[in-house]
Scaffold this active site. Structure first.
Site, PDB file in Angstrom:
ATOM      1  N   HIS A 124       0.830  -1.216   0.000  1.00  0.00           N
ATOM      2  CA  HIS A 124       0.000   0.000   0.000  1.00  0.00           C
ATOM      3  C   HIS A 124       0.859   1.258   0.000  1.00  0.00           C
ATOM      4  O   HIS A 124       0.364   2.346   0.267  1.00  0.00           O
ATOM      5  CB  HIS A 124      -0.938   0.005   1.222  1.00  0.00           C
ATOM      6  CG  HIS A 124      -1.933  -1.110   1.184  1.00  0.00           C
ATOM      7  ND1 HIS A 124      -2.495  -1.639   2.323  1.00  0.00           N
ATOM      8  CD2 HIS A 124      -2.443  -1.817   0.145  1.00  0.00           C
ATOM      9  CE1 HIS A 124      -3.327  -2.608   1.987  1.00  0.00           C
ATOM     10  NE2 HIS A 124      -3.316  -2.743   0.673  1.00  0.00           N
ATOM     11  N   CYS A 132       3.580  13.142  -7.785  1.00  0.00           N
ATOM     12  CA  CYS A 132       2.864  14.227  -8.446  1.00  0.00           C
ATOM     13  C   CYS A 132       1.498  13.731  -8.908  1.00  0.00           C
ATOM     14  O   CYS A 132       1.334  12.593  -9.341  1.00  0.00           O
ATOM     15  CB  CYS A 132       3.665  14.732  -9.656  1.00  0.00           C
ATOM     16  SG  CYS A 132       2.818  16.073 -10.524  1.00  0.00           S
TER      17      CYS A 132
HETATM   18  C1  BV8 Z   1      -7.988  -2.630  -5.352  1.00  0.00           C
HETATM   19  C2  BV8 Z   1      -2.937   2.921   2.410  1.00  0.00           C
HETATM   20  C3  BV8 Z   1      -8.578  -2.918  -7.593  1.00  0.00           C
HETATM   21  C4  BV8 Z   1      -3.636   4.191   2.771  1.00  0.00           C
HETATM   22  C5  BV8 Z   1      -4.611   1.167   2.523  1.00  0.00           C
HETATM   23  C6  BV8 Z   1     -16.371  -3.471  -1.829  1.00  0.00           C
HETATM   24  C7  BV8 Z   1     -16.327  -4.741  -1.295  1.00  0.00           C
HETATM   25  C8  BV8 Z   1     -15.124  -5.439  -1.189  1.00  0.00           C
HETATM   26  C9  BV8 Z   1     -13.934  -4.853  -1.621  1.00  0.00           C
HETATM   27  C10 BV8 Z   1     -13.995  -3.591  -2.141  1.00  0.00           C
HETATM   28  C11 BV8 Z   1     -15.195  -2.897  -2.239  1.00  0.00           C
HETATM   29  N1  BV8 Z   1     -14.921  -1.707  -2.770  1.00  0.00           N
HETATM   30  C12 BV8 Z   1     -13.609  -1.612  -3.007  1.00  0.00           C
HETATM   31  C13 BV8 Z   1     -13.040  -2.766  -2.641  1.00  0.00           C
HETATM   32  C14 BV8 Z   1     -11.609  -3.094  -2.745  1.00  0.00           C
HETATM   33  C15 BV8 Z   1     -10.880  -2.301  -1.673  1.00  0.00           C
HETATM   34  C16 BV8 Z   1     -11.177  -2.879  -0.308  1.00  0.00           C
HETATM   35  O1  BV8 Z   1     -10.673  -3.929   0.043  1.00  0.00           O
HETATM   36  N2  BV8 Z   1     -11.995  -2.151   0.469  1.00  0.00           N
HETATM   37  C17 BV8 Z   1     -12.330  -2.617   1.800  1.00  0.00           C
HETATM   38  C18 BV8 Z   1     -12.528  -1.401   2.711  1.00  0.00           C
HETATM   39  C19 BV8 Z   1     -13.627  -3.411   1.715  1.00  0.00           C
HETATM   40  N3  BV8 Z   1      -9.492  -2.473  -1.984  1.00  0.00           N
HETATM   41  C20 BV8 Z   1      -8.905  -1.574  -2.784  1.00  0.00           C
HETATM   42  O2  BV8 Z   1      -9.431  -0.596  -3.217  1.00  0.00           O
HETATM   43  C21 BV8 Z   1      -7.473  -1.913  -3.133  1.00  0.00           C
HETATM   44  N4  BV8 Z   1      -7.315  -1.828  -4.540  1.00  0.00           N
HETATM   45  O3  BV8 Z   1      -8.767  -3.464  -5.005  1.00  0.00           O
HETATM   46  O4  BV8 Z   1      -7.695  -2.386  -6.630  1.00  0.00           O
HETATM   47  C22 BV8 Z   1      -8.373  -2.066  -8.765  1.00  0.00           C
HETATM   48  C23 BV8 Z   1      -7.771  -2.638  -9.872  1.00  0.00           C
HETATM   49  C24 BV8 Z   1      -7.610  -1.851 -10.987  1.00  0.00           C
HETATM   50  C25 BV8 Z   1      -8.011  -0.504 -10.975  1.00  0.00           C
HETATM   51  C26 BV8 Z   1      -8.579   0.051  -9.827  1.00  0.00           C
HETATM   52  C27 BV8 Z   1      -8.771  -0.741  -8.705  1.00  0.00           C
HETATM   53  C28 BV8 Z   1      -6.547  -0.904  -2.488  1.00  0.00           C
HETATM   54  C29 BV8 Z   1      -6.658  -1.026  -1.006  1.00  0.00           C
HETATM   55  C30 BV8 Z   1      -5.540  -0.196  -0.378  1.00  0.00           C
HETATM   56  C31 BV8 Z   1      -6.128   0.750   0.652  1.00  0.00           C
HETATM   57  N5  BV8 Z   1      -5.044   1.455   1.331  1.00  0.00           N
HETATM   58  N6  BV8 Z   1      -3.578   1.797   3.075  1.00  0.00           N
HETATM   59  C32 BV8 Z   1      -3.435   4.548   4.218  1.00  0.00           C
HETATM   60  O5  BV8 Z   1      -2.895   3.749   5.009  1.00  0.00           O
HETATM   61  O6  BV8 Z   1      -3.832   5.690   4.564  1.00  0.00           O
HETATM   62  S1  BV8 Z   1      -5.322  -0.088   3.368  1.00  0.00           S
HETATM   63  C33 BV8 Z   1      -5.356   0.379   4.989  1.00  0.00           C
HETATM   64  O7  BV8 Z   1      -6.260  -0.535   5.524  1.00  0.00           O
HETATM   65  C34 BV8 Z   1      -4.090   0.226   5.777  1.00  0.00           C
HETATM   66  O8  BV8 Z   1      -3.000  -0.081   4.982  1.00  0.00           O
HETATM   67  C35 BV8 Z   1      -4.349  -0.910   6.746  1.00  0.00           C
HETATM   68  O9  BV8 Z   1      -3.332  -1.841   6.811  1.00  0.00           O
HETATM   69  C36 BV8 Z   1      -5.533  -1.526   6.143  1.00  0.00           C
HETATM   70  C37 BV8 Z   1      -6.558  -1.961   7.147  1.00  0.00           C
HETATM   71  O10 BV8 Z   1      -6.480  -3.250   7.269  1.00  0.00           O
HETATM   72  P1  BV8 Z   1      -5.747  -3.869   8.563  1.00  0.00           P
HETATM   73  O11 BV8 Z   1      -4.299  -3.658   8.412  1.00  0.00           O
HETATM   74  O12 BV8 Z   1      -6.254  -5.231   8.675  1.00  0.00           O
HETATM   75  O13 BV8 Z   1      -6.168  -2.977   9.790  1.00  0.00           O
HETATM   76  P2  BV8 Z   1      -7.524  -3.033  10.619  1.00  0.00           P
HETATM   77  O14 BV8 Z   1      -7.573  -1.813  11.458  1.00  0.00           O
HETATM   78  O15 BV8 Z   1      -8.645  -3.352   9.696  1.00  0.00           O
HETATM   79  O16 BV8 Z   1      -7.346  -4.312  11.565  1.00  0.00           O
HETATM   80  C38 BV8 Z   1      -6.402  -4.277  12.604  1.00  0.00           C
HETATM   81  C39 BV8 Z   1      -6.372  -5.675  13.147  1.00  0.00           C
HETATM   82  O17 BV8 Z   1      -5.374  -5.731  14.158  1.00  0.00           O
HETATM   83  C40 BV8 Z   1      -7.675  -6.101  13.790  1.00  0.00           C
HETATM   84  O18 BV8 Z   1      -7.996  -7.415  13.371  1.00  0.00           O
HETATM   85  C41 BV8 Z   1      -7.356  -6.067  15.296  1.00  0.00           C
HETATM   86  O19 BV8 Z   1      -8.073  -7.066  15.993  1.00  0.00           O
HETATM   87  C42 BV8 Z   1      -5.898  -6.369  15.294  1.00  0.00           C
HETATM   88  N7  BV8 Z   1      -5.132  -5.834  16.421  1.00  0.00           N
HETATM   89  C43 BV8 Z   1      -5.344  -4.676  17.106  1.00  0.00           C
HETATM   90  N8  BV8 Z   1      -4.398  -4.524  18.041  1.00  0.00           N
HETATM   91  C44 BV8 Z   1      -3.559  -5.596  17.940  1.00  0.00           C
HETATM   92  C45 BV8 Z   1      -4.030  -6.427  16.903  1.00  0.00           C
HETATM   93  N9  BV8 Z   1      -3.412  -7.570  16.548  1.00  0.00           N
HETATM   94  C46 BV8 Z   1      -2.301  -7.909  17.247  1.00  0.00           C
HETATM   95  N10 BV8 Z   1      -1.778  -7.163  18.253  1.00  0.00           N
HETATM   96  C47 BV8 Z   1      -2.381  -6.009  18.622  1.00  0.00           C
HETATM   97  N11 BV8 Z   1      -1.863  -5.273  19.642  1.00  0.00           N
END
Ligand code: BV8
Length: 295
Positions: A124, A132
Site C-alpha cells: 500500500h 505528483c
Molecule cells: C484494489 C494505504 C482494484 C492508505 C490502505 C467493496 C467490497 C469489497 C472490496 C472492495 C469494495 N470496494 C472496493 C473494494 C476493494 C478495496 C477494499 O478492500 N476495500 C475494503 C474497505 C472493503 N481495496 C482496494 O481498493 C485496493 N485496490 O482493489 O484495486 C483495482 C484494480 C484496478 C483498478 C482500480 C482498482 C486498495 C486497497 C488499499 C487501501 N489502502 N492503506 C493509508 O494507510 O492511509 S489499506 C489500509 O487498511 C491500511 O494499509 C491498513 O493496513 C488496512 C486496514 O487493514 P488492517 O491492516 O487489517 O487494519 P484493521 O484496522 O482493519 O485491523 C487491525 C487488526 O489488528 C484487527 O484485526 C485487530 O483485531 C488487530 N489488532 C489490534 N491490536 C492488535 C491487533 N493484533 C495484534 N496485536 C495487537 N496489539
C-alpha cells in the site's frame, strides 16, 4: 504451550514462509488501526480519508490527515513484534529459507526495525514517498521525512494514547474525540510538484481505496506464491478486510500451507490454524524464537 511447541516444530521444518502484516502490529507503537474506536482522526473515519475522492474534494483535509500520520509515524518506535519479524527476514537467506513480508502498513516501522528491504513488499506504499498528481508527470520524491512539508501543515495533531481509553459519557457510551475543526487550507498551501512548477499538487505515495496496487509488487508476490507451495503464512494484526491483501492467505492455504494468526481478536475454529491471541508484540518473539533466538 503444546500449541506453541507444535508451531515451533513446523516453523523449523518450513522452507518457504510468508508474513502478512496489518495495522494491529502498529497498535503497541501507539499508532491507530483502521477500525474500531482507534480508526478515527478528528471524528473522520480514516477509511473515508484514504480515497482519491476525498483528496479531490478537499486536498487540504486529506493532507492534514496524512501530515498527522507522518508526524506520528516518525514519533513511533518499532516494537518487539517489528523487531522479531525484521530479525526473521535477515536470517532466512542464510538458512536457505525463502521469505517475504507483505506489509499493508505505510508507516515505515518495519524498515526502521531493520527488515531486509529486498523481501519487504509495501503493497500500500509509504507515507514518506510523495507523488505528483499531474497526469503526464511521473515525479516521485522517495524517503521524504520532512516535517512539516509546508508551513500550513505544521500543526502537531497529537495522537495521545489517551484516545484509546475513551471516556464514557453519562449513558455509558464511548465518547468520540471532541470534534475540533480542521483548518481550511487552499491548494497554494499544500505540497506542490517542483517539476510541473505550476501549482500541481503532490500526494502521499500510498495506495488509496479504489486504486490498484503497484503492479510490480503484485507480480513479485504472485510469483513467490505460485513458484512453489508456501509452508507457513504468518497473519499478523490484520482484520483481513482489505482486498487484495486478504486473498493471499486463502491461496496459500489451498496449496497446503499452514496458517498462524497473531491477533487480539481471533474467532475459535476447528481447523488446523495456530491462533496466538493477544498482542503481536508479545507473541511474535516467542513464536519465532527457534529461528531468531530468545534475544
Ligand atoms: C484494489 C494505504 C482494484 C492508505 C490502505 C467493496 C467490497 C469489497 C472490496 C472492495 C469494495 N470496494 C472496493 C473494494 C476493494 C478495496 C477494499 O478492500 N476495500 C475494503 C474497505 C472493503 N481495496 C482496494 O481498493 C485496493 N485496490 O482493489 O484495486 C483495482 C484494480 C484496478 C483498478 C482500480 C482498482 C486498495 C486497497 C488499499 C487501501 N489502502 N492503506 C493509508 O494507510 O492511509 S489499506 C489500509 O487498511 C491500511 O494499509 C491498513 O493496513 C488496512 C486496514 O487493514 P488492517 O491492516 O487489517 O487494519 P484493521 O484496522 O482493519 O485491523 C487491525 C487488526 O489488528 C484487527 O484485526 C485487530 O483485531 C488487530 N489488532 C489490534 N491490536 C492488535 C491487533 N493484533 C495484534 N496485536 C495487537 N496489539
Amino acid at each position: 504451550m503444546n500449541h506453541l511447541a507444535e508451531f515451533h516444530e513446523h516453523l523449523k521444518r518450513s522452507r518457504r514462509i510468508v508474513a502478512l502484516v496489518g495495522a494491529g502490529l502498529l497498535a503497541l507503537s501507539g499508532l491507530p488501526t483502521f477500525r474500531g474506536t482507534q480508526g478515527l482522526w478528528k471524528n473522520f473515519n480514516m477509511i473515508d480519508l484514504a480515497t482519491p475522492d476525498a483528496f479531490y474534494i478537499d486536498p487540504g483535509l486529506v493532507w492534514q490527515f496524512y501530515s498527522w500520520r507522518r508526524i506520528n509515524a516518525l514519533k513511533a518506535q518499532p516494537n518487539r513484534g517489528h523487531k522479531a519479524l525484521a530479525a526473521l527476514s535477515r536470517l532466512c537467506a542464510g538458512q536457505g529459507i525463502q521469505f517475504i513480508t507483505i506489509n499493508q502498513n505505510v508507516d515505515g516501522l518495519l524498515v526502521r526495525a531493520g527488515h531486509d528491504t529486498s523481501t519487504l513488499h509495501q503493497i500500500h506504499g509509504l507515507l514518506f514517498d510523495l507523488r505528483c498528481t499531474g497526469f503526464a508527470c511521473n515525479y516521485v520524491d522517495r524517503d521524504n521525512f520532512e516535517v512539516p512539508l509546508t508551513k500550513a501543515l505544521d500543526e502537531e495533531f497529537e495522537y495521545s494514547s489517551g484516545h484509546r481509553k475513551r471516556a464514557l459519557d453519562e449513558e455509558g457510551h464511548i465518547e468520540l474525540p471532541q470534534f475540533t475543526p480542521v483548518k481550511q487550507l487552499d491548494e497554494a498551501e499544500l505540497p506542490q510538484c517542483p517539476v510541473c512548477a505550476d501549482g500541481t499538487l503532490l500526494r502521499p505515495g500510498v495506495v488509496w481505496f479504489g486504486e490498484s496496487l503497484p503492479l510490480q509488487t503484485i507480480d513479485a508476490i504472485d510469483n513467490f506464491i505460485e513458484a512453489a507451495p508456501v509452508d507457513l503464512v504468518l497473519v499478523i494484526g490484520t482484520s483481513g478486510t482489505v482486498y487484495p491483501a486478504n486473498s493471499y492467505v486463502e491461496r496459500i492455504k489451498q496449496k497446503g500451507g499452514r496458517v498462524a494468526v497473531f491477533n487480539t481478536e481471533i474467532e475459535d475454529g476447528a481447523d488446523n490454524v495456530w491462533r496466538f491471541r493477544g498482542d503481536a508484540e508479545h507473541w511474535l518473539p516467542l513464536a519465532l524464537a527457534p529461528l531468531i533466538g530468545d534475544g
